[in-house]
Each structure stands twice: as structure tokens, then as C-alpha cells.
Design a protein around this motif. Sequence first.
Motif, PDB file in Angstrom:
ATOM      1  N   GLU A   1      67.725  51.183   9.294  1.00 26.42           N
ATOM      2  CA  GLU A   1      67.439  51.566   7.905  1.00 26.42           C
ATOM      3  C   GLU A   1      68.680  52.127   7.232  1.00 26.42           C
ATOM      4  O   GLU A   1      68.887  51.927   6.028  1.00 26.42           O
ATOM      5  CB  GLU A   1      66.301  52.589   7.868  1.00 26.42           C
TER       6      GLU A   1
ATOM      7  N   GLU B   1      70.840  49.351   5.973  1.00 28.53           N
ATOM      8  CA  GLU B   1      70.241  48.655   4.831  1.00 28.53           C
ATOM      9  C   GLU B   1      70.188  49.505   3.565  1.00 28.53           C
ATOM     10  O   GLU B   1      69.987  48.966   2.464  1.00 28.53           O
ATOM     11  CB  GLU B   1      68.820  48.220   5.198  1.00 28.53           C
TER      12      GLU B   1
ATOM     13  N   TYR C   1      72.023  48.642   0.196  1.00 23.63           N
ATOM     14  CA  TYR C   1      71.529  47.422  -0.430  1.00 23.63           C
ATOM     15  C   TYR C   1      70.118  47.619  -0.988  1.00 23.63           C
ATOM     16  O   TYR C   1      69.751  47.012  -1.995  1.00 23.63           O
ATOM     17  CB  TYR C   1      71.551  46.272   0.582  1.00 23.63           C
ATOM     18  N   GLN C   2      69.341  48.513  -0.350  1.00 25.57           N
ATOM     19  CA  GLN C   2      68.019  48.836  -0.886  1.00 25.57           C
ATOM     20  C   GLN C   2      68.147  49.507  -2.249  1.00 25.57           C
ATOM     21  O   GLN C   2      67.344  49.257  -3.155  1.00 25.57           O
ATOM     22  CB  GLN C   2      67.264  49.760   0.077  1.00 25.57           C
TER      23      GLN C   2
END
Length: 430
Positions: free
Chosen positions: A255, A258, A261-262
Motif C-alpha cells: 500500500e 501505491e 499513485y492513489q
Amino acid sequence: MVDIATRVWNHKWKIDPIVRSMIDTDFYKLLMCQSVFRNKPDARVTFSLINRTKDIRLAELIDEVELREHLDYIRSLSVTRGESTWLRGNTFYGKRQMFRSDFMEWFEKLRLPDYNLEKRDGQYELTFEGSWPEVMLWEIPALTVLMELRGRAVLNRMERFELQILYARAMTKLWQKVERLRAVPSLRIADFGTRRRHSFLWQDWCVQAMMEGLGDSFIGTSNCLIAMRREVEAIGTNAHELPMVYAALARNDRELAEAPYQVLEDWQEEHEGNLRIILPDTYGTEGFLRHAPHWLAGWTGIRIDSGDPAAGAETAIDWWLSRGEDPTQKLVIFSDGLDVDKILELQQKFYGRVKPSFGWGTLLTNDFRGLVPNDALRPFSLVCKAVSANGQPTVKLSDNPNKSMGPPDEVARYKRVFDVGAQTSFEVVV
């Protein structure tokens, strides 16, 4: 036009409060706040003042009683009817109703939460804790108060004639910069100088000078109140705060990887066009671009805010080419420690290869270098950053390790997760 020197000489702060409106802040702060209000309203975040220029001992220059008066005054502010009408009804970046009704209803009722203030080793420890949408709006007013009170501590020792000469020299210095910039064809430049400005009145004067001196080359100001009053574009997109907090909220390494980019996925759901600007350096630009999803290459441009700006632009160009994009159609916004020489150098190097644009900050709105004895008004590097989210520390790596922050063990973890290699250090001036 306001006689700033006389206003300073006759100064009564309740006539001229340092922060005079809830929208005396940067436009990107309101855009980010709306995104946070929608996506992460329950996150509990702590912001903290960080003075990177240790030899400027703010607690020895600024009276604590006066500082508290200004902070308490800010807590009394709310959005006025005219300001709400401007935010609700104006067109920003070609889009009407940029701010949704549910967000505006919340913002119109908002009063900023309380603060914690202590002295330690000649510095102020100023922190804000609470729900993310509320405490994030303390960042800009907190910085402007500390910056201006430090300036007032110097100005209060000056006589009336000295003040007149000081501002005459500062105006001449800025106008000479404008004259150099006005000769540059196809220049695009905006005022990004709210957070470390000399004062509100001085920032307003700088914006007026840019409007007159640069014409269409001046594309707007980050300051919402000045944009509204001077009828110029409000400029801004997003900042490191979003990926820093999203990353701190990550539950595991997957997580975490990521998270940056989230942030942009959430942003893309709300915005298009020139608001789709990537800020890639929170955890190292090269690693960010190397692992970026394909859809991100289609965004409008990139903002370069740390490291070597020319190297950052070259990295962006190579990345776009590798993803089948045309760099000549991409916007590159330079925004780190800019002054005229660097602006001219970057414009000459990259015009025609990309669409260069410049966010001119501290050295536009607070360049009094060399104008008083001992250079006592020189700008310095003061930030107010999110330092934890839901009890977990935040981390920033940057493309300049001198701007990094976070506990050493977490910094090491983030470097591993984000594939950050060797970095070159650069002096942090502002």
C-alpha cells in the motif's frame, strides 16, 4: 497605491492583521482541502513548524504574546459572503463551480482549530492536531505570521525616513527584475510567494508590479484573496502533503508503494486539463516515474520542486518520450528557489522542448537581501509540514536530501520501497 512605509510606521495590527481573511491562502490549499474532505475526512493529522535556518532564532526575535494574538485572530476568521460567492461562482482553470456545494457549506462554517505553542532552544514549537481537512488550513497562515513577525521585529527598529528608503530600494530591486523578464518572449510566470512573503501589502504590491510590467506573461497568483481583489487568475494544483499523508496511512509496503499513485487517481476523478499536474519528487522523481502507471503519462505536465531543475526537466522529457508522449505539448512548472537568473536560464534551455512555466516564490515576495545592516531581512527556509497521520510518522525524501524529513528507520524503509538510489545534496536557500 498603498504607501507601505507609512503604513508600517503607523502600524496598528488590528488595522493591518498579518492574515486578514480565510482565503488569504494559497489556491492549491483549498483544492487539496476539497479532495481531502471527499476522500480522507476522518484522518487525524498533526502539522508542525520546522525552521530549517537554525541561526534565525525566532523565539528570541518574536514576542510570544504578539504571536498568540495573531494566531488567535486567525481562529476568529470565517469566509465572508463575498468570498464565498467568488469561490462558488468564479471560473477557475476554465471550470465553473470548481468547489462543490457540500465542501463550501462545510468551509463557510469552519473556524480553525486550536494550536499548541512552546519555546525550545530559541525556536518556537508550533503544532496543530485534528481532522486533516481542518488542520491543513493552518499551514499557510502559520507561516505568513512567523515570517512577517520576524520582519516586523527588524522594521520596528527603523525610523520613518529609513523605512521610506528601504521600501523605495526594494521596489526598485523588484522592478529591475521585472524589466529583465519583460524582454523574454512567450514567458509564463505566476506569483507563488504567499507562504514566505514579507507582508500581505508587499505581496499585493509585487502582484500589481507584475501585472503592469509583464502583461500577459503574468498568468496569476497563488493567493486567493489577492486574485479576487485584483481580478487575476488563482493559480495552484497540489503539494507534497497529499502523498505524505496517504503514505503514512498505508498499512503495509504494498500500500505504501501505491500511495502516491492513489493520490493522483483520486485527483483525476475531480480535475482535468491544467490541474492534472504531477508533483513527482516526494519520494524521488526517477523511481516515481519508473513505476508510474501508463495513464499518468497522459497528464498535462509536471511540477519540479527540488533537486537540479534542469536535470528534473530532462528526466521528465525522457519519460514522456519513453511513454509515447510529445514533450513539446507538456507543461513543466519550475517552482524551487527561483530568481531571475535561473528563470532566464531555464526558459532559454527548455522553451520549444516543453512548455515551461514558473512559480516565483520567496525571491519575488520577500527579497530584501542586502537592504538592511547585517542582512537582517534576508529570507530563510521555514516550513509547516504534516508530521504524522493517525499516529504514524510521515516521511518526505525529495530529490534534495537536505529537504528530507522523517524518523531514520522510516526514511530507510521508504528509500527501499520507492527504490531511491544515491542523491545529490543542494543548499536550501528558501
